[in-house]
Design an enzyme around this catalytic site. Structure first.
Site, PDB file in Angstrom:
ATOM      1  N   ARG A 286       0.740  -1.136  -0.115  1.00 16.77           N
ATOM      2  CA  ARG A 286       0.144  -0.007   0.112  1.00 16.77           C
ATOM      3  C   ARG A 286       1.075   1.150  -0.073  1.00 16.77           C
ATOM      4  O   ARG A 286       0.541   2.162  -0.543  1.00 16.77           O
ATOM      5  CB  ARG A 286      -0.961  -0.140   1.166  1.00 16.77           C
ATOM      6  CG  ARG A 286      -2.013  -1.090   1.027  1.00 16.77           C
ATOM      7  CD  ARG A 286      -3.193  -0.761   1.936  1.00 16.77           C
ATOM      8  NE  ARG A 286      -4.305  -1.557   1.467  1.00 16.77           N
ATOM      9  CZ  ARG A 286      -5.162  -2.291   2.383  1.00 16.77           C
ATOM     10  NH1 ARG A 286      -5.158  -1.693   3.719  1.00 16.77           N
ATOM     11  NH2 ARG A 286      -5.954  -2.713   2.006  1.00 16.77           N
TER      12      ARG A 286
ATOM     13  N   LYS B 202     -21.668 -14.740   1.546  1.00 21.07           N
ATOM     14  CA  LYS B 202     -23.435 -14.466   1.689  1.00 21.07           C
ATOM     15  C   LYS B 202     -23.980 -13.771   0.413  1.00 21.07           C
ATOM     16  O   LYS B 202     -23.485 -12.944  -0.126  1.00 21.07           O
ATOM     17  CB  LYS B 202     -23.711 -13.511   2.917  1.00 21.07           C
ATOM     18  CG  LYS B 202     -23.260 -14.102   4.137  1.00 21.07           C
ATOM     19  CD  LYS B 202     -23.700 -13.197   5.350  1.00 21.07           C
ATOM     20  CE  LYS B 202     -23.419 -13.838   6.631  1.00 21.07           C
ATOM     21  NZ  LYS B 202     -22.942 -12.701   7.671  1.00 21.07           N
TER      22      LYS B 202
ATOM     23  N   GLY C 154     -10.221  -7.275  -1.411  1.00 19.72           N
ATOM     24  CA  GLY C 154     -10.336  -8.160  -0.549  1.00 19.72           C
ATOM     25  C   GLY C 154      -9.912  -9.588  -0.793  1.00 19.72           C
ATOM     26  O   GLY C 154      -8.741  -9.633  -1.308  1.00 19.72           O
TER      27      GLY C 154
ATOM     28  N   GLY D  58     -14.357  -3.093   0.177  1.00 18.26           N
ATOM     29  CA  GLY D  58     -15.794  -2.397   0.199  1.00 18.26           C
ATOM     30  C   GLY D  58     -16.133  -1.441  -0.927  1.00 18.26           C
ATOM     31  O   GLY D  58     -17.116  -1.384  -1.454  1.00 18.26           O
TER      32      GLY D  58
HETATM   33  P1  AMP Z   1     -16.906 -12.472   1.851  1.00 17.53           P
HETATM   34  O1  AMP Z   1     -16.285 -11.711   2.695  1.00 17.53           O
HETATM   35  O2  AMP Z   1     -18.569 -12.550   1.812  1.00 17.53           O
HETATM   36  O3  AMP Z   1     -16.374 -12.160   0.343  1.00 17.53           O
HETATM   37  O4  AMP Z   1     -16.694 -14.169   1.989  1.00 17.53           O
HETATM   38  C1  AMP Z   1     -15.333 -14.506   1.904  1.00 17.53           C
HETATM   39  C2  AMP Z   1     -15.543 -15.748   2.846  1.00 17.53           C
HETATM   40  O5  AMP Z   1     -16.179 -16.641   2.147  1.00 17.53           O
HETATM   41  C3  AMP Z   1     -14.128 -16.483   2.996  1.00 17.53           C
HETATM   42  O6  AMP Z   1     -13.646 -16.440   4.229  1.00 17.53           O
HETATM   43  C4  AMP Z   1     -14.523 -17.928   2.653  1.00 17.53           C
HETATM   44  O7  AMP Z   1     -13.996 -18.770   3.524  1.00 17.53           O
HETATM   45  C5  AMP Z   1     -15.869 -17.996   2.802  1.00 17.53           C
HETATM   46  N1  AMP Z   1     -16.533 -19.002   1.963  1.00 17.53           N
HETATM   47  C6  AMP Z   1     -16.371 -19.293   0.613  1.00 17.53           C
HETATM   48  N2  AMP Z   1     -16.811 -20.151   0.010  1.00 17.53           N
HETATM   49  C7  AMP Z   1     -17.540 -20.787   1.220  1.00 17.53           C
HETATM   50  C8  AMP Z   1     -18.419 -21.814   1.375  1.00 17.53           C
HETATM   51  N3  AMP Z   1     -18.655 -23.034   0.554  1.00 17.53           N
HETATM   52  N4  AMP Z   1     -18.826 -22.234   2.740  1.00 17.53           N
HETATM   53  C9  AMP Z   1     -18.415 -21.271   3.479  1.00 17.53           C
HETATM   54  N5  AMP Z   1     -17.645 -20.210   3.651  1.00 17.53           N
HETATM   55  C10 AMP Z   1     -17.192 -19.808   2.223  1.00 17.53           C
END
Ligand code: AMP
Length: 394
Positions: free
Chosen positions: A37, A198, A351, A374
């Site tokens: 960074r 999610k 991210g 974000g």
């Molecule tokens: P996000 O912060 O929403 O971009 O999600 C990232 C997180 O999603 C990471 O820590 C991954 O471990 C989790 N992730 C990805 N695939 C899965 C899955 N199939 N089941 C549970 N967690 C997941």
């Protein structure tokens, strides 16, 4: 709307306040463990020095929650910056206090002063008017080069722009160029890949992307909410049961918009959320009770590859599996490899996906890796980012 950059304004002899993103990772002894960074900010800083500006830098580091806390001091950043620039970088012991005022009062052209962590003052995150005014009073021009905080309306990211001519640095210019061009004028086929845990976090992005893309590939934890909505057994896989209607509405919208929405055809499942539990790859409609899906399977990787081969623009955000576990990092890794070999504009949202690409040493093979997680999501959602909105238009 095209925003002015440092090149569109005369900085010679002027005091220029630059909001940087020096929010670097550190070990327990406060050694910087990754200086990317800081390196990323050098282009704008060097330009200003070469054009005889007096450079006043500011940034946040960590979450000191409005209180002075030496753990979050920018001292290590000042030292690293000084090393990289081979030039003295003076660190003020405050943000708008006596030290900052004294150090910025008698600067010579080319001098650099770094203010202390802007989040040592609670007024920063409140975008307090008086705080913004005092910060602005240290300088004659404001440059925002911190894309990672551009979605926040804080004093140093937006508030100061009410009192100074405000333009972007080269990092923000690049983000606007790649993210903006891809959304407004993509070379087609335009394919988006979304992963992460999610659906609820990404719903606004999915909605916005369905208006723009030709194909949308979905993996990661969020895929299971779609499977459940379609009536599949998903065992113990992660799922947002209150979002099933939403998932069906997304599938319906994709049809209406003629967007091919592709979900995994097979999944790498495990008996427990662990790298060591029993595992196997099964078809999406054959997940046994008690098992959970932690990554996309090989057939899915192959079909994603086939679709991606023809793409001219690809935007990727979110890991396709639990990549923190070596065994379930395969989907994320393979997709990163596929993207690195494409003859297309490849844009990686900040991210986790950006970190994965960097860890694999594939960063140089991508067209653009966003510096804000974000912020890039909000940009893709079509939101106005306060830290960009406040800059002068060309
Ligand atoms: P996000 O912060 O929403 O971009 O999600 C990232 C997180 O999603 C990471 O820590 C991954 O471990 C989790 N992730 C990805 N695939 C899965 C899955 N199939 N089941 C549970 N967690 C997941």
């Amino acid at each position: 709307m095209t925003k002015k950059t440092v090149k569109d304004i005369d900085v010679s002899g002027k005091k220029v306040l630059v909001r940087c993103d020096f929010n670097v990772p550190q070990d327990e002894n406060l050694n910087i463990t990754d200086n990317r960074r800081i390196k990323g900010a050098l282009e704008t800083i060097k330009y200003l020095i070469e054009h005889n500006a007096k450079v006043i830098l500011c940034s946040h580091l960590g979450r000191p929650k409005g209180e002075v806390n030496n753990k979050y001091s920018l001292k290590p950043v000042a030292e690293e910056l000084s090393k990289l620039l081979e030039k003295e970088v003076k660190l003020a012991s405050d943000i708008i206090g006596e030290s900052a005022k004294n150090l910025t009062a008698n600067m010579q052209n080319g001098d650099i002063v770094l203010l202390e962590n802007v989040r040592f003052d609670a007024r920063e995150e409140k975008n307090d008017e008086e705080f913004s005014k005092s910060l602005a009073s240290l300088a004659e021009i404001y440059v925002n080069d911190a894309f990672g905080t551009a979605h926040r309306a804080h004093s140093s990211t937006a508030g100061v722009a009410s009192y100074l001519p405000a333009v972007s640095g080269f990092l923000i210019e690049k983000e606007i160029k790649f993210l903006g061009d891809a959304l407004q004028n993509p070379e087609r086929p335009f394919v988006a890949i979304l992963g992460g845990s999610k659906v609820s976090d990404k719903i606004a992005v999915i909605d916005s992307l369905l208006e723009k893309v030709d194909k949308l590939l979905i993996g990661g934890g969020m895929a299971f909410t779609f499977f459940k909505a379609q009536g599949y057994n998903i065992g113990k896989s992660i799922c947002e049961v209150d979002k099933l209607d939403l998932a069906n509405a997304i599938l319906e919208k994709a049809k209406q918009k003629n967007v091919e929405l592709v979900l995994p055809s097979d999944v790498h499942i495990a008996k427990a959320f662990s790298n060591d539990a029993e595992d196997k790859i099964v078809a999406t409609n054959a997940i046994p009770d008690e098992w959970q899906g932690l990554d996309i399977g090989n057939n899915t990787i192959e079909s994603f590859k086939t679709i991606l081969q023809d793409a001219k623009t690809v935007m990727w955000n979110g890991p396709l599996g639990v990549f923190e576990f070596e065994k379930y990092a395969n989907g994320t890794r393979e997709v990163a490899k596929i993207l690195s070999n494409l003859d297309a504009t490849t844009i990686i949202g900040g991210g986790d996906s950006a970190a994965a690409v960097e860890q694999m040493g594939l960063a140089d093979n991508m067209t653009h890796i966003s510096t804000g997680g974000g912020a890039s999501l909000e940009y893709l959602e079509g939101k106005v980012l306060p830290g960009i909105e406040c800059l002068q238009n060309v």
